[in-house]
Design an enzyme around this catalytic site. Structure first.
Site, mmCIF file in Angstrom:
data_model
loop_
_atom_site.group_PDB
_atom_site.id
_atom_site.type_symbol
_atom_site.label_atom_id
_atom_site.label_comp_id
_atom_site.label_asym_id
_atom_site.label_seq_id
_atom_site.Cartn_x
_atom_site.Cartn_y
_atom_site.Cartn_z
ATOM 1 C CB SER A 112 -19.320 0.045 -6.978
ATOM 2 O OG SER A 112 -20.774 -0.501 -7.401
ATOM 3 C CB SER A 119 -19.462 -3.749 -5.969
ATOM 4 O OG SER A 119 -18.818 -2.813 -6.627
ATOM 5 C CE LYS A 149 -14.832 -2.722 -5.623
ATOM 6 N NZ LYS A 149 -15.964 -2.352 -6.524
#
Ligand SMILES: *[C@@H]1O[C@H](CO)[C@@H](O)[C@H](O)[C@H]1NC(C)=O
Length: 541
Positions: A248, A224, A149
């Protein structure tokens, strides 16, 4: 009347007033649950209408690229044995990424063309027999493409944290977890999308917009690590690294039908994850693997914790599933979140039934002390984190929630609605510290005593399969099934369990006590073997 008789009468009155109170509470509770269900139903209806009837799914995978569906372990072996070249693998992944990204919208930076050069160099060395057995052993991921990410630093690549002010910022060095994977031979091919500062249950920012669920583009991938999950499940990446402070890793893994492991807090170095130094004491955030195969989680964990901790955590030891004790919990009791959908209850029953046949002592139903206060616990512990959301969002300057709200209303804000929500939440009355510390201690003690050294707990992931985009604004608390285990700093593995009638992934969490990550992984491997494992969102033709 004697004093005794009077006392008896008073006791009776107290007792009956307690019963009245209990009845009133139970009526109110049920009214609340029904209202909650009605609101959920209405929100679903409105958003269904809003997003329309067209459901775009992930493009098919060409048969000639079927190696993309292999596990990381298989691919690594094939590269080593010269059954396939590293170049073929990396270029197939990059082509696939370019094919799926227009639908899922998951990539922030990449694909990195220099990955192909790296692959060629590896092929060259393998062809010429220059790689010793020793080097192969030290690099178990040699030539395997991976992603991470955006908030986890990759040297010379975009590191925006999802905010406009950092749109051109590049990382100066690799995060520790990225470095470890590179040292183990893996090749980074892209970085993926996140909500601003990772702080939301959907993946949407003002740099590239929102990431779509490949099983149904009208629905969320969660957050996320949402870009990661969407790319991995569509075979645009072989595996990924996520981070998890309140679900997440596990939330997007659940919504996208893949595996994700949130390790015990502190066992993976977080240097370079969302600007952390890695020396922060006591934080809920932890980095961990996201994969299509349960069997790939363990080898990645071994790299992330290093050789010493691999021994200490007994990650090489084979777990005898018959010797573990099993527990399951059908509800957290947190009335702020919706009730769990019957299709997830049935999925849990399938898992419980399976382990009934393995475990001599069966699988025992339990409730966790104080789990109904999960939302409050997590909210409090977020305020104890070393990093300030407000400051990170302001790119170093403290933002005023009122000013930002006013800007949002007048259409001149550079932030997403999700961030405005979090800013406002930060000025709401805080939780009572002493009270929360005590209920956390009790919950922790309850779980620790229950599971001990050899217990695992099956716990729901959330209340239903992937909701429509924007649902989370109306119902913010469903994610509390995940964040409980950040509060308690224990390991939890997200496991996919087939699809619901709408073709959306179902799943479950496997939880153990601190440093028993190996139990979670062993049970995940068994569930993958016994059930369907990851089911792709695309067809192969
Ligand atoms: C919360 O759960 C309810 C009930 O399963 C569901 O209808 C709703 O879409 C969920 N919302 C979110 C944001 O998860």
């Amino acid at each position: 009347m004697s004093t005794n008789a009077r006392r008896d009468q008073r006791n009776k009155r107290n007792k009956s007033s307690q019963i009245m109170k209990d009845i009133a509470y139970s009526i109110l509770f049920n009214i609340f649950v029904v209202i909650h269900m009605l609101v959920d139903y209405l929100v679903e209806l409105i958003l269904k209408w809003y997003w329309g009837p067209t459901r775009i799914r992930c493009p098919p995978l060409q048969r000639k690229r079927v190696i993309l569906t292999y596990s990381v372990q298989e691919l690594a072996k094939m590269i080593r044995n010269k059954d396939v070249s590293c170049y073929e693998v990396v270029s197939a992944y990059i082509d696939r990424l370019n094919e799926v990204n227009p639908v899922i919208n998951a990539v922030i930076d990449g694909p990195f063309i220099e990955a192909l050069e790296e692959a060629k160099a590896i092929d060259d060395r393998i062809q010429r027999g220059l790689i010793s057995e020793n080097e192969f052993a030290e690099k178990p991921f040699l030539g395997i493409p991976f992603t991470t990410k955006d908030s986890t630093a990759v040297k010379d690549k975009l590191h925006t944290l999802g905010i406009v002010a950092r749109r051109n910022v590049k990382a100066k060095e690799d995060a520790e977890c990225v470095k470890l994977m590179k040292d183990a031979g893996a090749i980074i091919i892209a970085t993926t999308s996140i909500p601003e500062i990772n702080r939301w249950q959907e993946t949407r920012n003002n740099l590239i917009g929102q990431t779509n669920n490949p099983y149904d583009s009208r629905r969320t991938v969660g957050g996320s690590s949402g870009g990661e999950a969407a790319l991995i499940t569509t075979c645009g990446s072989a595996f990924g690294l996520g981070t998890d402070i309140g679900g997440s890793i596990r939330m997007p893994a659940f919504y996208c039908g893949i595996f994700g492991h949130k390790p015990t807090s502190g066992i993976v170095n977080t240097r370079g994850c969302t600007l952390r130094t890695g020396r922060e004491v006591s934080t809920m955030v932890v980095a961990g693997p996201m994969t299509r195969y349960a069997s790939d989680l363990r080898p990645i964990m071994k790299v992330l914790v290093g050789p010493k901790a691999t021994v200490a955590l007994k990650l090489n030891e084979k777990t005898d599933l018959k010797k573990l004790r099993y527990f399951y919990c059908t509800s957290s009791g947190d009335i702020r979140c919706s009730s769990v959908h019957p299709q997830l209850q049935r999925a849990m029953t399938r898992v419980v039934d399976h382990f009934q046949t393995i475990a001599p002592e069966g699988v025992q139903k339990v409730t966790l002390k104080n789990s109904e206060k999960t939302s409050q616990m997590w909210r409090y512990w977020m305020t104890q984190e070393p990093a300030s959301f407000n400051n990170l969002l302001g790119n170093g300057k403290q933002l005023s929630p009122f000013v930002e709200l006013a800007k949002k209303i007048t259409g001149s804000s550079e932030y997403t609605l999700a961030s405005i929500y979090s800013l406002i939440d930060s000025i709401m009355p805080p939780e009572k510290a002493d009270k929360i510390k005590e209920i956390t201690r009790q919950c922790d003690q309850d779980l620790t005593e229950l599971l001990g050294d050899d217990g695992v707990l099956f716990y729901h992931s959330t209340t239903n399969s992937a909701p429509y985009h924007y649902s989370a604004f109306v119902n913010v608390f469903n994610f509390s099934y995940w964040c409980l285990f950040n509060v308690l700093h224990v390991p939890a593995t997200q496991v996919p369990l087939g699809l619901d009638p709408d073709g959306l992934p179902l799943g479950i969490q496997i939880v153990a006590t601190r440093n028993r990550d190996r139990h979670c992984l062993a049970v995940a491997e068994e569930l993958e073997r016994a059930f369907s494992g990851h089911i792709p969102s695309f067809i192969i033709d």
